[in-house]
Design a protein around this motif. Structure first.
Motif, PDB file in Angstrom:
ATOM      1  N   VAL A 171       0.852  -1.197   0.000  1.00 20.73           N
ATOM      2  CA  VAL A 171       0.000   0.000   0.000  1.00 20.73           C
ATOM      3  C   VAL A 171       0.881   1.238   0.000  1.00 20.73           C
ATOM      4  O   VAL A 171       0.644   2.181  -0.766  1.00 20.73           O
ATOM      5  N   LYS A 172       1.911   1.234   0.841  1.00 20.17           N
ATOM      6  CA  LYS A 172       2.835   2.376   0.887  1.00 20.17           C
ATOM      7  C   LYS A 172       3.488   2.630  -0.467  1.00 20.17           C
ATOM      8  O   LYS A 172       3.728   3.776  -0.832  1.00 20.17           O
ATOM      9  N   ALA A 173       3.760   1.551  -1.211  1.00 22.55           N
ATOM     10  CA  ALA A 173       4.400   1.685  -2.525  1.00 22.55           C
ATOM     11  C   ALA A 173       3.405   2.071  -3.613  1.00 22.55           C
ATOM     12  O   ALA A 173       3.805   2.350  -4.744  1.00 22.55           O
ATOM     13  N   GLY A 174       2.111   2.073  -3.300  1.00 17.03           N
ATOM     14  CA  GLY A 174       1.098   2.434  -4.286  1.00 17.03           C
ATOM     15  C   GLY A 174       0.681   1.288  -5.185  1.00 17.03           C
ATOM     16  O   GLY A 174      -0.089   1.471  -6.124  1.00 17.03           O
ATOM     17  N   ARG A 175       1.189   0.088  -4.935  1.00 20.97           N
ATOM     18  CA  ARG A 175       0.802  -1.065  -5.755  1.00 20.97           C
ATOM     19  C   ARG A 175      -0.610  -1.535  -5.400  1.00 20.97           C
ATOM     20  O   ARG A 175      -1.320  -2.066  -6.237  1.00 20.97           O
ATOM     21  N   LEU A 176      -0.994  -1.334  -4.134  1.00 20.38           N
ATOM     22  CA  LEU A 176      -2.336  -1.670  -3.681  1.00 20.38           C
ATOM     23  C   LEU A 176      -2.992  -0.463  -3.044  1.00 20.38           C
ATOM     24  O   LEU A 176      -2.306   0.380  -2.452  1.00 20.38           O
ATOM     25  N   LEU A 177      -4.299  -0.383  -3.153  1.00 20.12           N
ATOM     26  CA  LEU A 177      -5.115   0.611  -2.468  1.00 20.12           C
ATOM     27  C   LEU A 177      -6.036  -0.134  -1.511  1.00 20.12           C
ATOM     28  O   LEU A 177      -6.373  -1.291  -1.745  1.00 20.12           O
ATOM     29  N   ILE A 178      -6.465   0.543  -0.455  1.00 13.09           N
ATOM     30  CA  ILE A 178      -7.349  -0.064   0.537  1.00 13.09           C
ATOM     31  C   ILE A 178      -8.752   0.516   0.412  1.00 13.09           C
ATOM     32  O   ILE A 178      -8.923   1.735   0.339  1.00 13.09           O
ATOM     33  N   GLU A 179      -9.742  -0.379   0.410  1.00  9.77           N
ATOM     34  CA  GLU A 179     -11.141   0.021   0.541  1.00  9.77           C
ATOM     35  C   GLU A 179     -11.677  -0.749   1.743  1.00  9.77           C
ATOM     36  O   GLU A 179     -11.729  -1.976   1.724  1.00  9.77           O
ATOM     37  N   MET A 180     -12.049  -0.037   2.798  1.00  2.00           N
ATOM     38  CA  MET A 180     -12.411  -0.656   4.074  1.00  2.00           C
ATOM     39  C   MET A 180     -13.922  -0.611   4.290  1.00  2.00           C
ATOM     40  O   MET A 180     -14.553   0.411   4.023  1.00  2.00           O
ATOM     41  N   HIS A 181     -14.456  -1.732   4.800  1.00  2.00           N
ATOM     42  CA  HIS A 181     -15.883  -1.821   5.095  1.00  2.00           C
ATOM     43  C   HIS A 181     -16.104  -2.532   6.426  1.00  2.00           C
ATOM     44  O   HIS A 181     -15.458  -3.549   6.697  1.00  2.00           O
ATOM     45  N   PRO A 182     -17.049  -2.039   7.254  1.00  2.00           N
ATOM     46  CA  PRO A 182     -17.425  -2.779   8.457  1.00  2.00           C
ATOM     47  C   PRO A 182     -18.188  -4.035   8.045  1.00  2.00           C
ATOM     48  O   PRO A 182     -18.899  -4.034   7.030  1.00  2.00           O
ATOM     49  N   TRP A 183     -18.028  -5.114   8.837  1.00  2.00           N
ATOM     50  CA  TRP A 183     -18.645  -6.395   8.510  1.00  2.00           C
ATOM     51  C   TRP A 183     -18.983  -7.120   9.802  1.00  2.00           C
ATOM     52  O   TRP A 183     -18.170  -7.141  10.732  1.00  2.00           O
ATOM     53  N   TRP A 184     -20.155  -7.682   9.886  1.00  2.00           N
ATOM     54  CA  TRP A 184     -20.604  -8.380  11.090  1.00  2.00           C
ATOM     55  C   TRP A 184     -20.515  -9.880  10.880  1.00  2.00           C
ATOM     56  O   TRP A 184     -20.885 -10.389   9.813  1.00  2.00           O
ATOM     57  N   ALA A 185     -20.027 -10.583  11.912  1.00  2.00           N
ATOM     58  CA  ALA A 185     -19.974 -12.052  11.868  1.00  2.00           C
ATOM     59  C   ALA A 185     -20.166 -12.589  13.285  1.00  2.00           C
ATOM     60  O   ALA A 185     -19.874 -11.909  14.269  1.00  2.00           O
ATOM     61  N   ALA A 186     -20.639 -13.826  13.337  1.00  2.64           N
ATOM     62  CA  ALA A 186     -20.845 -14.483  14.633  1.00  2.64           C
ATOM     63  C   ALA A 186     -19.476 -14.788  15.262  1.00  2.64           C
ATOM     64  O   ALA A 186     -18.599 -15.360  14.615  1.00  2.64           O
ATOM     65  N   LYS A 187     -19.303 -14.398  16.488  1.00  3.58           N
ATOM     66  CA  LYS A 187     -18.044 -14.585  17.213  1.00  3.58           C
ATOM     67  C   LYS A 187     -17.818 -16.077  17.466  1.00  3.58           C
ATOM     68  O   LYS A 187     -18.690 -16.770  17.968  1.00  3.58           O
ATOM     69  N   GLY A 188     -16.651 -16.551  17.062  1.00  5.10           N
ATOM     70  CA  GLY A 188     -16.277 -17.935  17.320  1.00  5.10           C
ATOM     71  C   GLY A 188     -16.656 -18.917  16.237  1.00  5.10           C
ATOM     72  O   GLY A 188     -16.252 -20.064  16.287  1.00  5.10           O
ATOM     73  N   PHE A 189     -17.429 -18.501  15.231  1.00  3.86           N
ATOM     74  CA  PHE A 189     -17.769 -19.413  14.156  1.00  3.86           C
ATOM     75  C   PHE A 189     -16.549 -19.524  13.230  1.00  3.86           C
ATOM     76  O   PHE A 189     -15.794 -18.579  13.068  1.00  3.86           O
ATOM     77  N   SER A 190     -16.355 -20.692  12.641  1.00  2.00           N
ATOM     78  CA  SER A 190     -15.206 -20.880  11.767  1.00  2.00           C
ATOM     79  C   SER A 190     -15.653 -21.133  10.336  1.00  2.00           C
ATOM     80  O   SER A 190     -16.814 -21.429  10.070  1.00  2.00           O
ATOM     81  N   LEU A 191     -14.695 -21.040   9.427  1.00  5.07           N
ATOM     82  CA  LEU A 191     -14.965 -21.342   8.029  1.00  5.07           C
ATOM     83  C   LEU A 191     -15.102 -22.855   7.864  1.00  5.07           C
ATOM     84  O   LEU A 191     -14.485 -23.621   8.593  1.00  5.07           O
TER      85      LEU A 191
END
Length: 166
Positions: free
Chosen positions: A145-165
């Motif tokens: 990101v610092k080098a400009g190769r990637l940009l960040i787009e941030m979003h809040p997201w809700w998930a159940a605590k402790g659930f796994s993939l």
């Protein structure tokens, strides 16, 4: 090509670490060792004291209380500076993976990984921190990101605590 091998190795190591944790939990459970897990109310108080946004609800089917937590997903998008030579790119890729590994080890990020296509969105990181500002600051420490190769787009997201993939 080398960067794909590095990514593959990183993802394999993350998966192995997750499997090892799961195997340890199963071993403790099967051996009769009781691992003290905080109650939902204790976990809720702990998260609230650290500034996390949470809520809970009762699952009608199981009658279990499900604790939901706000996480933050960073979409890593192709940035404007993508013309690095192979040597610089390999170095940036190694620093990028070190950054993601450090975020995981410190408990700030739970999952990171690239997408399997060559689209504008290159990958994601899910940050497990109390605020959008903290997640955004951590994401912007990434050398890619610092080098400009990637940009960040941030979003809040809700998930159940402790659930796994699965």
């Amino acid at each position: 090509m080398a960067s794909r091998k590095v990514i593959g190795t990183f993802l394999l190591l993350m998966s192995l670490a997750a499997c090892q944790e799961h195997k340890q939990h199963v071993k403790e459970k099967d051996s009769g060792i009781v691992v003290d897990q905080p109650s939902k109310s204790q976990l809720k108080k702990e998260l609230e004291s650290k500034g996390f946004q949470i809520f809970d609800y009762v699952d009608e089917k199981t009658k279990d209380t499900v604790l939901m937590q706000q996480y933050f997903i960073a979409f890593l998008k192709a940035g404007p500076n993508r013309d690095q030579n192979a040597k610089v790119l390999d170095s940036l890729q190694n620093l990028h993976l070190e950054h993601l590994g450090r975020m995981y080890e410190l408990g700030y990020a739970d999952i990171s990984g690239p997408f399997g296509d060559e689209g504008e969105i290159r990958g994601i990181t899910i940050y497990n921190v109390p605020t959008l500002q903290m997640a955004d600051s951590l994401a912007h420490l990434d050398p890619m990101v610092k080098a400009g190769r990637l940009l960040i787009e941030m979003h809040p997201w809700w998930a159940a605590k402790g659930f796994s993939l699965r």
